[in-house]
Each structure stands twice: as C-alpha cells, then as structure tokens.
Design an enzyme around this catalytic site. Structure first.
Site, PDB file in Angstrom:
ATOM      1  N   HIS A 196       0.880  -1.190   0.000  1.00  0.00           N
ATOM      2  CA  HIS A 196       0.000   0.000   0.000  1.00  0.00           C
ATOM      3  C   HIS A 196       0.905   1.224   0.000  1.00  0.00           C
ATOM      4  O   HIS A 196       1.463   1.597   1.020  1.00  0.00           O
ATOM      5  CB  HIS A 196      -0.895  -0.007   1.254  1.00  0.00           C
ATOM      6  N   HIS A 252       1.643   5.311  -1.659  1.00  0.00           N
ATOM      7  CA  HIS A 252       1.278   6.503  -2.445  1.00  0.00           C
ATOM      8  C   HIS A 252       2.545   7.086  -3.050  1.00  0.00           C
ATOM      9  O   HIS A 252       3.460   7.467  -2.314  1.00  0.00           O
ATOM     10  CB  HIS A 252       0.607   7.552  -1.549  1.00  0.00           C
ATOM     11  N   LYS A 273      -8.902  -0.244  -5.838  1.00  0.00           N
ATOM     12  CA  LYS A 273      -8.958   0.367  -4.503  1.00  0.00           C
ATOM     13  C   LYS A 273     -10.242   1.151  -4.314  1.00  0.00           C
ATOM     14  O   LYS A 273     -10.533   2.065  -5.089  1.00  0.00           O
ATOM     15  CB  LYS A 273      -7.747   1.298  -4.341  1.00  0.00           C
ATOM     16  N   HIS A 304     -10.390   1.144   1.785  1.00  0.00           N
ATOM     17  CA  HIS A 304     -10.148   2.091   2.885  1.00  0.00           C
ATOM     18  C   HIS A 304     -11.392   2.008   3.764  1.00  0.00           C
ATOM     19  O   HIS A 304     -12.419   2.612   3.461  1.00  0.00           O
ATOM     20  CB  HIS A 304      -9.938   3.510   2.349  1.00  0.00           C
ATOM     21  N   HIS A 311      -4.528  -0.806   5.793  1.00  0.00           N
ATOM     22  CA  HIS A 311      -4.012  -0.076   6.960  1.00  0.00           C
ATOM     23  C   HIS A 311      -4.900  -0.200   8.194  1.00  0.00           C
ATOM     24  O   HIS A 311      -5.427   0.797   8.694  1.00  0.00           O
ATOM     25  CB  HIS A 311      -3.745   1.394   6.622  1.00  0.00           C
ATOM     26  N   ASP A 362       1.472   2.495   3.555  1.00  0.00           N
ATOM     27  CA  ASP A 362       0.603   3.676   3.409  1.00  0.00           C
ATOM     28  C   ASP A 362       1.442   4.945   3.485  1.00  0.00           C
ATOM     29  O   ASP A 362       0.982   5.993   3.942  1.00  0.00           O
ATOM     30  CB  ASP A 362      -0.522   3.693   4.458  1.00  0.00           C
TER      31      ASP A 362
HETATM   32  C1  NCD Z   1      -3.395   9.062   2.195  1.00  0.00           C
HETATM   33  C2  NCD Z   1      -2.926  10.104   1.174  1.00  0.00           C
HETATM   34  O1  NCD Z   1      -2.358  11.130   1.599  1.00  0.00           O
HETATM   35  O2  NCD Z   1      -3.096   9.880  -0.018  1.00  0.00           O
HETATM   36  N1  NCD Z   1      -3.429   9.648   3.499  1.00  0.00           N
HETATM   37  C3  NCD Z   1      -3.400   9.002   4.678  1.00  0.00           C
HETATM   38  O3  NCD Z   1      -3.578   9.663   5.714  1.00  0.00           O
HETATM   39  N2  NCD Z   1      -3.182   7.722   4.764  1.00  0.00           N
HETATM   40  C4  NCD Z   1      -4.694   8.495   1.777  1.00  0.00           C
HETATM   41  C5  NCD Z   1      -5.106   7.256   2.545  1.00  0.00           C
HETATM   42  O4  NCD Z   1      -4.571   6.180   2.334  1.00  0.00           O
HETATM   43  O5  NCD Z   1      -5.989   7.359   3.398  1.00  0.00           O
HETATM   44 ZN    ZN Z   2      -3.198   5.087   1.696  1.00  0.00          ZN
END
Ligand code: NCD
Ligand code: ZN
Length: 335
Positions: free
Chosen positions: A13, A15, A95, A134, A168, A240
């Site tokens: 996971h 970003h 997702k 999520h 998460h 995450d």
């Molecule tokens: C994530 C993001 O910034 O894209 N933020 C987070 O707090 N985890 C999005 C997500 O996975 O909820």
């Molecule tokens: Zn995330």
C-alpha cells in the site's frame, strides 16, 4: 555486527503521487523494495486503462536503475464487466474509497448499496481481481474503522470468492475480522505498530504523525503488534507512506498522511527484534503478500545492520516519520 537479510520486500500500500513528488519519492521505495501496490488517488484519480498505462510509465521513468515492479490499481467505480476485462491484465487490484473520507477520495463510493455494486464486485470476483478497501465510515473519528466492520461483513458474505483487503488496519476489531471471514485480508503500516493517538495529539500536536485512519488506543496497538509479529498469514506489510510537502503538513488544515517509505524496513527490524520475532519479518514483508496476491517479484536482497542510524530531517522537502531520531537498524547493502 548483527545483520538481518530480507528478500524481495514488498510494500502492499503505497502513495507515489505524480510529477515532482513522484520523482522525489519513487526512487526511495525502488531502492529497497522489489515492488509495491500503487494507490490510485491522484488528482484526477486513476480510472481508465490509459491512466494506468501512463502512470506506470511515469513511475518506471523515475526508477531507471533499480529493479522495481509497480503493481498498479484502479480507483473503484461501478465499472462494467467489459471494461474490467480490458484492464484485468494491467492491474493487480482495485482500490475502494468511501467518498471524501481521506486525501483525494472525493470521487469514491457514497453509499454501500450492494445491489448497485454487485455487477462490478461479482465480475472482479470472477476475474480474481482483489478489492482493496479504505474501511472508514464518516462517524466519530476514533470509531470510523470499527463502524466499518459491518460493511466488511456485507462485502465478505455477498462475495465469498472475492479477495478483500482491509487496508491499513488500526483496531482490534479489524484484527478479529481476519479469523471470521476466509476472504478478508489486511495490510498494516509501520507507524500503526508504533503510534497511538497520544503520539498525535497527546502532548504537542504532531502533524507528521497525523494520518487516516488515525492511530488509536494502546489496546489496538497491542492487537496490531501481536498479529504482525506472528506474521498472521492473512496480514501483509503496507506502508501507506503518503508524502505531502512540509508546507501542507505544518499548516492550519494539516493534510493526512505519514511518510515512512525510506525508513520502513529499518523500523520494522527494530520492532521485530525488540520482540524477538525477527524470524517472522520475512513473511510479513514479502512471503504472505506473494501468496495472497499470487505475485512473484524478482530477486532482491536487502541486508540490514544493527547500528545507530539517524533518520534524516527531510527527503526533498518531505518530513519522514521520526525525523531526526536515532533508530537501531540501518540498510547495509542491497543486491
Ligand atoms: C493518504 C494520502 O495522503 O493519499 N493519506 C493518509 O492519511 N493515509 C490516503 C489514505 O490512504 O488514506
Ligand atoms: Zn493510503
């Protein structure tokens, strides 16, 4: 000096964002991980085959010298079967975000009407495309994940062959779900193995520890630790890691997201060693994910060494978890 070797670490996971942020953060993950599940919450989100291809291409352009597999995802919409058939070979999962629940999720699902979602979810089940979720409602912030358990039950029982990944997880309620439904799996972050709400707002407010879902109570932390340390076969590491520029974190209206990618393996070694469970880290960091997702990453060997390492204050303007703190493990070599 004590060392520990990890093979083919996977981040299930992640970003990576796009443009300059992508260029800054993708090499950090590609350096020490064999692959990662790439979140689709760009602006606008990844919803077409062209989006998937373009995004994968931009990621690969940022990591020319490292072997790294970006496992691509689509942002959930009620897609039809023909579309899913056309993208199935180029994505690893889809997702699902409840609308507006976290960063860049405005176009997500606004009501969990199973009949409306059935054609898409049944097609995903038939095509063996996992659904990453999520799992938070729009209730009181500390209860959002626990409240979402009824939706997980609804999804798990209506689509018993669909692999559903509770992303998460932060609560003991989510941990308990793993043994209730055969088709429910989970990812756990490194920060949720370290933090409780106290570390976010218990003293001075700590914006770099603020993420969605928010870190919970000590008993939740203990449940997460127990399941991660035993490397429960339905649990995988997913950082995450969610980079935001310092100005978006240290500001009024702090963005949610903890940036942990470059220090995740080191912190995991420290945690697993502390509980004398280093032998289970390989399953948590790669083997479980390989069997759950049926993926075979190419060989990568990461040797970590037990020696003091000071976490940098920032990586190209993004502040990592525990910035400036000394931790007990460092990366020694990567092959
Ligand atoms: C994530 C993001 O910034 O894209 N933020 C987070 O707090 N985890 C999005 C997500 O996975 O909820
Ligand atoms: Zn995330």
């Amino acid at each position: 000096m004590k060392t520990h070797t990890l093979l083919m670490p996977l981040d299930m996971h992640l970003h990576l964002r796009d443009s300059v942020m992508l260029e800054n953060v993708a090499p950090l993950t590609a350096y020490s991980f064999s692959g990662a599940i790439i979140m689709p919450n760009l602006v606008p989100p990844v919803t077409t085959l062209e989006d998937v291809r373009n995004y994968k291409k931009s990621i690969m352009e940022t990591v020319p010298n490292d072997y790294f597999e970006p496992y691509m995802t689509l942002f959930y919409k009620n897609y039809d079967k023909a579309f899913l058939e056309s993208v199935a070979n180029e994505i690893t999962a889809i997702k699902l975000y409840p609308a507006g629940i976290t960063t860049n999720s405005e176009g997500g699902v606004s009501s969990f009407d199973i009949e409306e979602m059935r054609p898409t979810l049944q097609a995903m089940s038939d095509m063996e495309i996992p659904l990453c979720v999520h799992g938070e409602t729009d209730g009181f912030v500390m209860d959002r994940e626990a409240e979402f358990m009824t939706i997980y039950e609804l999804l798990a029982t209506n689509f018993p062959k669909l692999k559903i990944i509770m992303e998460h997880i932060t609560t003991k309620e989510a941990v308990e779900m793993l043994d209730k439904h055969e088709n429910l799996y989970a990812t756990i972050t490194v920060h949720h193995l370290l933090l409780t709400l106290d570390d976010v707002v218990g003293g001075m407010m700590m914006p770099h520890n603020f993420c969605k879902p928010i870190a919970k109570r000590p008993e939740d932390l203990n449940a997460l630790l127990t399941t991660a340390l035993e490397a429960h076969p339905k649990v995988m590491f997913g950082s995450d890691s969610a980079p935001h520029p310092r100005s978006k974190k240290e500001s009024c209206g702090c963005a949610a997201g903890v940036f942990s990618a470059p220090i995740a393996l080191q912190l995991l070694c420290e945690i697993f060693e502390q509980y004398d469970k280093l032998d289970n880290l390989q399953s948590f960091i790669s083997d479980n994910a390989q069997s759950i997702y049926g993926i075979c990453p190419e060989f990568k060997e990461v040797v970590l060494e037990k020696r003091p390492f000071i976490i940098p204050e920032d990586y190209s303007g993004v502040v990592p978890l525990y910035a400036g703190n000394e931790i007990a493990w460092a990366i020694e070599s990567i092959e």
